[in-house]
Design a protein around this motif. Structure first.
Motif, PDB file in Angstrom:
ATOM      1  N   GLY A 176      30.416  12.135 -34.236  1.00  0.00           N
ATOM      2  CA  GLY A 176      30.186  13.541 -34.563  1.00  0.00           C
ATOM      3  C   GLY A 176      30.338  13.796 -36.057  1.00  0.00           C
ATOM      4  N   ASP A 177      30.174  15.062 -36.445  1.00  0.00           N
ATOM      5  CA  ASP A 177      30.196  15.377 -37.872  1.00  0.00           C
ATOM      6  C   ASP A 177      31.450  16.099 -38.349  1.00  0.00           C
ATOM      7  N   SER A 194      36.054  12.272 -31.185  1.00  0.00           N
ATOM      8  CA  SER A 194      35.277  12.545 -32.404  1.00  0.00           C
ATOM      9  C   SER A 194      33.783  12.296 -32.197  1.00  0.00           C
ATOM     10  N   LYS A 234      34.743  10.665 -40.994  1.00  0.00           N
ATOM     11  CA  LYS A 234      33.739  10.024 -40.137  1.00  0.00           C
ATOM     12  C   LYS A 234      33.830   8.498 -40.277  1.00  0.00           C
ATOM     13  N   ARG A 293      29.855  12.441 -31.034  1.00  0.00           N
ATOM     14  CA  ARG A 293      28.827  13.486 -30.878  1.00  0.00           C
ATOM     15  C   ARG A 293      28.694  13.823 -29.390  1.00  0.00           C
ATOM     16  N   THR A 294      28.698  15.120 -29.073  1.00  0.00           N
ATOM     17  CA  THR A 294      28.607  15.488 -27.660  1.00  0.00           C
ATOM     18  C   THR A 294      27.182  15.858 -27.254  1.00  0.00           C
ATOM     19  N   ASN A 295      26.314  16.152 -28.229  1.00  0.00           N
ATOM     20  CA  ASN A 295      24.932  16.496 -27.864  1.00  0.00           C
ATOM     21  C   ASN A 295      24.075  15.238 -27.746  1.00  0.00           C
ATOM     22  N   SER A 296      24.540  14.328 -26.911  1.00  0.00           N
ATOM     23  CA  SER A 296      23.808  13.088 -26.666  1.00  0.00           C
ATOM     24  C   SER A 296      23.743  12.881 -25.161  1.00  0.00           C
ATOM     25  N   GLU A 324      24.139   6.624 -34.589  1.00  0.00           N
ATOM     26  CA  GLU A 324      24.592   8.020 -34.727  1.00  0.00           C
ATOM     27  C   GLU A 324      25.384   8.551 -33.535  1.00  0.00           C
ATOM     28  N   TYR A 327      26.134  10.208 -24.030  1.00  0.00           N
ATOM     29  CA  TYR A 327      27.535  10.650 -23.989  1.00  0.00           C
ATOM     30  C   TYR A 327      27.760  11.543 -22.770  1.00  0.00           C
ATOM     31  N   HIS A 346      20.578   9.224 -29.395  1.00  0.00           N
ATOM     32  CA  HIS A 346      20.371  10.504 -28.697  1.00  0.00           C
ATOM     33  C   HIS A 346      19.013  11.118 -29.058  1.00  0.00           C
ATOM     34  N   ASP A 375      25.081   4.480 -38.622  1.00  0.00           N
ATOM     35  CA  ASP A 375      25.305   5.935 -38.651  1.00  0.00           C
ATOM     36  C   ASP A 375      25.082   6.484 -40.056  1.00  0.00           C
TER      37      ASP A 375
END
Ligand code: XIL
Length: 358
Positions: free
Chosen positions: A152-153, A164, A208, A166-169, A149, A172, A107, A200
């Protein structure tokens, strides 16, 4: 005539000086355990720095120069830029080092146009990027971080790896969770000879790590159920950006978890900052020689990590450091490397050279 009482101590002083200066190469110390790597970056391409790289390490990862934003054009349809990455890969190979590729789908440090259009266009852009890059480096790069990566965290339910992620990609957002499998299938078809990694950070976090384990297992089980004899995701890369705050039991937990699903493991970006807590300010020793207590604490942690890595030598294929020296490190202020800002070996170097003594 020189007296024997003087000659004998003199002999030992000379012997010790020679031995201390001729530090055994890390790649020799770990030759029966795993590959030992470091980054290659403009600061390490020439002179003493390159000699140090060549002496201790048998595999390199480009710190930045194979990332999508370095290779792919700024606008769709433009030309790829290979000059720097080619120079690094070729120089490493000519000097007997292997090359690990970093990274195909991420991302960050990517190109906005990859995912600016429809899902169909994003798919096409991903497939084209992977095919172009793997074709270009064919025969020169032994393994690739295919996806970096994606997890998510703040994970509450690792059994549901999809929710789970990461959505700011961009990947994605346009393609949903399926982008991961698509990336690996494309890479496998483009070059069946290379080892494919999911990479990751923060895999010392138990939730995680569990989510990543579940994702990799599900994708590999599905691939094998189609009649394939090997995994689709060959390996899991644990970046290993650590600090003095690390609970080493968490690292053991992840090694155990990933060992259990039949993939190889690599530690891909190891550095150990001299920060005491995960959220505290950076260290205060930028580019300088560290105070003794911190240097010793860091050395102890490095030694403990390498004793652990040796225990898992059958599962670990490679341990790569993210930088040789504290001056050039991306986390310079945390003094995370084995060599100080003057390129002198730190207690951490001695610890990694001889972890059983700590
Ligand atoms: C870092 C580089 O070291 C920096 O020079 C750059 O400014 C940012 O990226 N995870 C990764 C690496 O996978 O690519 C990152 O490298 C560090 C975190």
């Amino acid at each position: 005539m020189i007296k024997k009482t003087i000659l004998v101590p003199l002999f030992f002083i000379i012997l010790c000086t020679a031995a201390c200066e001729d530090k055994t190469a890390l790649k020799t110390i770990y030759k029966n355990d795993f590959l030992i790597g470091n980054i290659i970056t403009p600061a390490y391409m020439d002179g003493d720095n390159f000699d140090l790289l060549k002496k201790h390490f048998n595999i390199v990862t480009c710190e930045n120069d194979m990332k999508p934003d370095r290779l792919a054009p700024a606008n769709k349809g433009g030309a790829y830029r290979w000059t720097e990455a080619d120079r690094m890969a070729d120089k490493a190979k000519e000097n007997g080092m292997q090359v690990h590729g970093h990274v195909l789908v991420w991302h960050s440090q990517s190109r906005a146009w990859f995912t600016a259009g429809t899902a169909e266009e994003a798919k096409e852009n991903m497939v084209n990027h992977i095919n172009t890059v793997l074709d270009h480096f064919k025969g020169r790069v032994v393994s690739w971080d295919v996806v970096n990566e994606a997890m998510g965290d703040s994970i509450t339910d690792p059994s549901d790896w999809r929710s789970s992620l990461r959505t700011n990609s961009g990947w994605y957002r346009t393609l949903g969770p399926d982008f991961i499998e698509l990336a690996f299938r494309t890479a496998r078809e483009a070059d069946p000879d290379i080892i494919l990694y999911y990479n990751d950070y923060g895999l010392n976090n138990r939730n995680k790590a569990a989510a990543v384990r579940n994702m990799v297992k599900e994708i590999n089980d599905k691939y094998k159920a189609e009649g394939n004899s090997r995994n689709l995701i060959d390996g899991i890369g644990m970046q290993g950006h650590y600090g003095l705050w690390l609970n080493i039991g968490d690292v053991r937990n992840s090694l155990e978890l990933f060992s259990g699903i039949g993939v190889e493991i690599s530690i891909t970006e190891l550095d150990v900052e001299s920060r005491q807590t995960n959220s505290s300010e950076w260290g205060v020793n930028r580019n300088s020689v560290m105070p003794e207590p911190q240097a010793q604490a860091q050395a102890n942690l490095y030694a403990a990590l390498f004793r652990l890595f040796r225990e898992y030598r059958d599962k670990i294929a490679r341990v790569t450091f993210w930088g040789m020296d504290d001056k050039n490190s991306w986390k310079s202020v945390g003094n995370p490397c084995l060599f100080d800002g003057n390129m002198e070996p730190k207690p951490a170097f001695l610890a990694v050279s001889n972890p059983d003594d700590y």
